[in-house]
Design a protein around this motif. Structure first.
Motif, PDB file in Angstrom:
ATOM      1  N   PRO A 190      41.329  49.326  35.882  1.00  0.00           N
ATOM      2  CA  PRO A 190      41.170  48.760  37.228  1.00  0.00           C
ATOM      3  C   PRO A 190      40.881  47.265  37.211  1.00  0.00           C
ATOM      4  O   PRO A 190      40.398  46.714  36.216  1.00  0.00           O
ATOM      5  N   LEU A 191      41.165  46.622  38.325  1.00  0.00           N
ATOM      6  CA  LEU A 191      40.793  45.233  38.548  1.00  0.00           C
ATOM      7  C   LEU A 191      39.438  45.217  39.253  1.00  0.00           C
ATOM      8  O   LEU A 191      39.259  45.897  40.270  1.00  0.00           O
ATOM      9  N   VAL A 192      38.509  44.443  38.735  1.00  0.00           N
ATOM     10  CA  VAL A 192      37.206  44.325  39.377  1.00  0.00           C
ATOM     11  C   VAL A 192      37.165  43.051  40.200  1.00  0.00           C
ATOM     12  O   VAL A 192      37.969  42.132  40.011  1.00  0.00           O
ATOM     13  N   GLY A 193      36.213  43.008  41.140  1.00  0.00           N
ATOM     14  CA  GLY A 193      35.924  41.763  41.829  1.00  0.00           C
ATOM     15  C   GLY A 193      36.760  41.445  43.035  1.00  0.00           C
ATOM     16  O   GLY A 193      36.660  40.337  43.563  1.00  0.00           O
ATOM     17  N   ILE A 194      37.612  42.369  43.497  1.00  0.00           N
ATOM     18  CA  ILE A 194      38.338  42.157  44.750  1.00  0.00           C
ATOM     19  C   ILE A 194      37.596  42.946  45.818  1.00  0.00           C
ATOM     20  O   ILE A 194      37.709  44.173  45.886  1.00  0.00           O
ATOM     21  N   ARG A 209      42.260  46.585  58.928  1.00  0.00           N
ATOM     22  CA  ARG A 209      41.333  45.821  58.094  1.00  0.00           C
ATOM     23  C   ARG A 209      41.518  46.146  56.615  1.00  0.00           C
ATOM     24  O   ARG A 209      41.361  45.285  55.737  1.00  0.00           O
ATOM     25  N   GLN A 210      41.863  47.411  56.301  1.00  0.00           N
ATOM     26  CA  GLN A 210      42.007  47.851  54.911  1.00  0.00           C
ATOM     27  C   GLN A 210      43.059  47.052  54.147  1.00  0.00           C
ATOM     28  O   GLN A 210      42.985  46.924  52.923  1.00  0.00           O
ATOM     29  N   TYR A 211      44.031  46.498  54.857  1.00  0.00           N
ATOM     30  CA  TYR A 211      45.121  45.814  54.169  1.00  0.00           C
ATOM     31  C   TYR A 211      44.714  44.465  53.592  1.00  0.00           C
ATOM     32  O   TYR A 211      45.369  43.947  52.677  1.00  0.00           O
ATOM     33  N   LEU A 212      43.652  43.853  54.117  1.00  0.00           N
ATOM     34  CA  LEU A 212      43.345  42.472  53.767  1.00  0.00           C
ATOM     35  C   LEU A 212      43.094  42.270  52.285  1.00  0.00           C
ATOM     36  O   LEU A 212      43.353  41.197  51.746  1.00  0.00           O
ATOM     37  N   SER A 213      42.581  43.277  51.589  1.00  0.00           N
ATOM     38  CA  SER A 213      42.258  43.141  50.170  1.00  0.00           C
ATOM     39  C   SER A 213      43.280  43.792  49.255  1.00  0.00           C
ATOM     40  O   SER A 213      43.042  43.916  48.052  1.00  0.00           O
ATOM     41  N   TYR A 232      46.122  39.492  50.910  1.00  0.00           N
ATOM     42  CA  TYR A 232      46.489  38.874  52.180  1.00  0.00           C
ATOM     43  C   TYR A 232      45.533  37.766  52.610  1.00  0.00           C
ATOM     44  O   TYR A 232      45.891  36.945  53.453  1.00  0.00           O
ATOM     45  N   ARG A 233      44.333  37.716  52.037  1.00  0.00           N
ATOM     46  CA  ARG A 233      43.402  36.700  52.509  1.00  0.00           C
ATOM     47  C   ARG A 233      43.025  35.650  51.474  1.00  0.00           C
ATOM     48  O   ARG A 233      42.544  34.582  51.835  1.00  0.00           O
ATOM     49  N   ARG A 234      43.192  35.928  50.165  1.00  0.00           N
ATOM     50  CA  ARG A 234      42.900  34.916  49.149  1.00  0.00           C
ATOM     51  C   ARG A 234      43.556  35.313  47.836  1.00  0.00           C
ATOM     52  O   ARG A 234      44.043  36.446  47.688  1.00  0.00           O
ATOM     53  N   ALA A 235      43.547  34.373  46.887  1.00  0.00           N
ATOM     54  CA  ALA A 235      44.027  34.650  45.536  1.00  0.00           C
ATOM     55  C   ALA A 235      42.829  34.753  44.597  1.00  0.00           C
ATOM     56  O   ALA A 235      41.755  34.193  44.859  1.00  0.00           O
ATOM     57  N   TYR A 236      43.028  35.476  43.496  1.00  0.00           N
ATOM     58  CA  TYR A 236      41.983  35.686  42.503  1.00  0.00           C
ATOM     59  C   TYR A 236      42.555  35.304  41.136  1.00  0.00           C
ATOM     60  O   TYR A 236      43.661  35.712  40.786  1.00  0.00           O
ATOM     61  N   LEU A 237      41.769  34.531  40.388  1.00  0.00           N
ATOM     62  CA  LEU A 237      42.195  34.091  39.068  1.00  0.00           C
ATOM     63  C   LEU A 237      41.325  34.772  38.014  1.00  0.00           C
ATOM     64  O   LEU A 237      40.106  34.566  37.972  1.00  0.00           O
ATOM     65  N   TYR A 238      41.973  35.609  37.188  1.00  0.00           N
ATOM     66  CA  TYR A 238      41.293  36.273  36.088  1.00  0.00           C
ATOM     67  C   TYR A 238      41.554  35.491  34.805  1.00  0.00           C
ATOM     68  O   TYR A 238      42.698  35.405  34.350  1.00  0.00           O
ATOM     69  N   ARG A 239      40.499  34.916  34.225  1.00  0.00           N
ATOM     70  CA  ARG A 239      40.628  34.180  32.975  1.00  0.00           C
ATOM     71  C   ARG A 239      40.625  35.156  31.802  1.00  0.00           C
ATOM     72  O   ARG A 239      39.953  36.189  31.830  1.00  0.00           O
ATOM     73  N   ARG A 240      41.349  34.799  30.754  1.00  0.00           N
ATOM     74  CA  ARG A 240      41.405  35.642  29.564  1.00  0.00           C
ATOM     75  C   ARG A 240      40.914  34.860  28.352  1.00  0.00           C
ATOM     76  O   ARG A 240      41.469  33.802  28.028  1.00  0.00           O
ATOM     77  N   SER A 241      39.904  35.378  27.691  1.00  0.00           N
ATOM     78  CA  SER A 241      39.379  34.729  26.486  1.00  0.00           C
ATOM     79  C   SER A 241      40.278  35.033  25.301  1.00  0.00           C
ATOM     80  O   SER A 241      41.063  35.997  25.321  1.00  0.00           O
ATOM     81  N   ALA A 242      40.156  34.224  24.263  1.00  0.00           N
ATOM     82  CA  ALA A 242      40.955  34.431  23.053  1.00  0.00           C
ATOM     83  C   ALA A 242      40.704  35.831  22.500  1.00  0.00           C
ATOM     84  O   ALA A 242      39.555  36.269  22.378  1.00  0.00           O
ATOM     85  N   PHE A 259      43.702  29.891  50.073  1.00  0.00           N
ATOM     86  CA  PHE A 259      44.949  29.165  50.312  1.00  0.00           C
ATOM     87  C   PHE A 259      45.138  28.828  51.783  1.00  0.00           C
ATOM     88  O   PHE A 259      46.237  28.502  52.227  1.00  0.00           O
ATOM     89  N   GLY A 260      44.054  28.907  52.554  1.00  0.00           N
ATOM     90  CA  GLY A 260      44.188  28.634  53.975  1.00  0.00           C
ATOM     91  C   GLY A 260      44.732  29.848  54.709  1.00  0.00           C
ATOM     92  O   GLY A 260      44.505  30.978  54.302  1.00  0.00           O
ATOM     93  N   TRP A 261      45.483  29.597  55.766  1.00  0.00           N
ATOM     94  CA  TRP A 261      45.996  30.691  56.590  1.00  0.00           C
ATOM     95  C   TRP A 261      47.495  30.859  56.369  1.00  0.00           C
ATOM     96  O   TRP A 261      48.255  29.894  56.407  1.00  0.00           O
ATOM     97  N   LEU A 262      47.909  32.090  56.101  1.00  0.00           N
ATOM     98  CA  LEU A 262      49.323  32.447  55.985  1.00  0.00           C
ATOM     99  C   LEU A 262      49.538  33.793  56.658  1.00  0.00           C
ATOM    100  O   LEU A 262      48.735  34.715  56.458  1.00  0.00           O
ATOM    101  N   PRO A 263      50.605  33.949  57.433  1.00  0.00           N
ATOM    102  CA  PRO A 263      50.904  35.264  57.997  1.00  0.00           C
ATOM    103  C   PRO A 263      51.519  36.163  56.934  1.00  0.00           C
ATOM    104  O   PRO A 263      52.601  35.891  56.428  1.00  0.00           O
ATOM    105  N   GLN A 264      50.795  37.197  56.544  1.00  0.00           N
ATOM    106  CA  GLN A 264      51.285  38.209  55.594  1.00  0.00           C
ATOM    107  C   GLN A 264      51.691  37.604  54.258  1.00  0.00           C
ATOM    108  O   GLN A 264      52.848  37.643  53.844  1.00  0.00           O
ATOM    109  N   ALA A 265      50.726  37.060  53.551  1.00  0.00           N
ATOM    110  CA  ALA A 265      50.974  36.436  52.243  1.00  0.00           C
ATOM    111  C   ALA A 265      51.392  37.491  51.224  1.00  0.00           C
ATOM    112  O   ALA A 265      50.631  38.398  50.918  1.00  0.00           O
TER     113      ALA A 265
END
Length: 297
Positions: A190-194, A209-213, A232-242, A259-265
């Motif tokens: 799984p992806l954590v932190g969203i 509301r469920q769609y936003l994440s 739909y509401r923001r981007a998430y950056l997962y860093r990867r260590s060596a 990223f500000g406001w976008l309709p249906q990113a």
């Protein structure tokens, strides 16, 4: 593709001021791009972007400038657009490829879905292309929706992220299968932190509301040090260590990037230098937003 009523919810998001590190660099207005669901940075034509539409549109991909101007149409023969939902670009053996993900499944009814690899044309002119290879696969545990696909050539992997599961789950397929027939994607974790949407994000249509994440796109950074995941509401950056696997990388808390406001990113791709990524979405006019990637801490 979501029901169009979700646009009402997303349009209710507060308009953001210009945020540090993000700017609108262009807008797609061409009627041939009514439902942009994927972006991929061109390797054959650096500085340009490939764009795809999702279901109920022709099996075409389009080359555009970051300012949104459409330059060419590439018709993909033998690859019907059942529900194209993401896009990736990669290099292999000196050739430049695009990976089309016909993996959308809003109602979770498709027993199998398919990925198509096509070679980028060398010239900028309307053309036809046929898949260099394709991968038909199923999900472990039954059908599900997927709108996020990216390629890690170094490990010979295609990474996929489920959309409607909570939490979102990372899967893997081989870029070049050794077995024939229908493959089964391998679950990595799984992806954590969203976070789930807050109660104050209900507005007038709380059923959406469920769609936003939900995850709508993903891309691996050119240096393979991170993976960007779009909702739909923001981007998430997962860093990867060596030495970490991608499953380990997405098990750590990500960095949030607005990223500000976008309709249906629904579309995201890294710039080839890895210092920023582009985001866009369905519904014309479709802004193209460039988001800076912060330096590693």
């Amino acid at each position: 593709m979501l029901h169009r009523l979700i646009v009402v919810v997303l349009c209710a998001l507060p308009m953001s001021a210009v945020l540090a590190g993000q700017r609108t660099v262009g807008t797609m207005n061409d009627p041939r791009l009514p439902e942009v669901s994927g972006l991929a940075a061109s390797h054959a034509h650096p500085g340009l972007l490939w764009v795809e539409n999702d279901s109920d549109n022709p099996p075409d991909v389009y080359l555009v400038k970051p300012d949104g101007k459409l330059l060419m149409t590439l018709h993909v023969d033998g690859a019907p657009n059942v529900d194209w939902e993401d896009f990736a670009s990669f290099d292999e053996h000196g050739r430049h490829y695009l990976l089309l993900a016909d993996a959308g499944d809003n109602r979770a009814v498709r027993d199998t879905v398919v990925l198509y690899a096509i070679e980028e044309p060398a010239t900028i002119a309307d053309a036809h292309a046929s898949p260099a290879w394709s991968i038909r696969f199923r999900w472990p545990g039954g059908p599900r929706d997927c709108e996020a696909v990216t390629v890690d050539v170094a490990t010979g992997s295609i990474l996929l992220i489920s959309k409607r599961t909570v939490p979102a789950v990372l899967y893997r397929l081989p870029l070049h299968p050794t077995a024939r027939g229908v493959l089964t994607a391998k679950r990595l974790g799984p992806l954590v932190g969203i976070p789930s949407p807050r109660l104050d994000e209900t507005w007038t249509l709380p059923q959406f509301r469920q769609y936003l994440s939900q995850v709508t796109a993903a891309d691996i950074a050119p240096d393979r040090g991170s993976i960007a995941v779009l909702t739909y509401r923001r981007a998430y950056l997962y860093r990867r260590s060596a030495g970490e696997s991608w499953a380990q990388a997405v098990s750590h808390s990500p960095q949030w990037l607005p990223f500000g406001w976008l309709p249906q990113a629904e579309a995201l791709t890294f710039r080839l230098d890895g210092r920023a990524f582009y985001v866009s979405g369905e519904h014309l006019p479709a802004p193209i937003v460039e988001v800076d990637v912060p330096a590693s801490p």
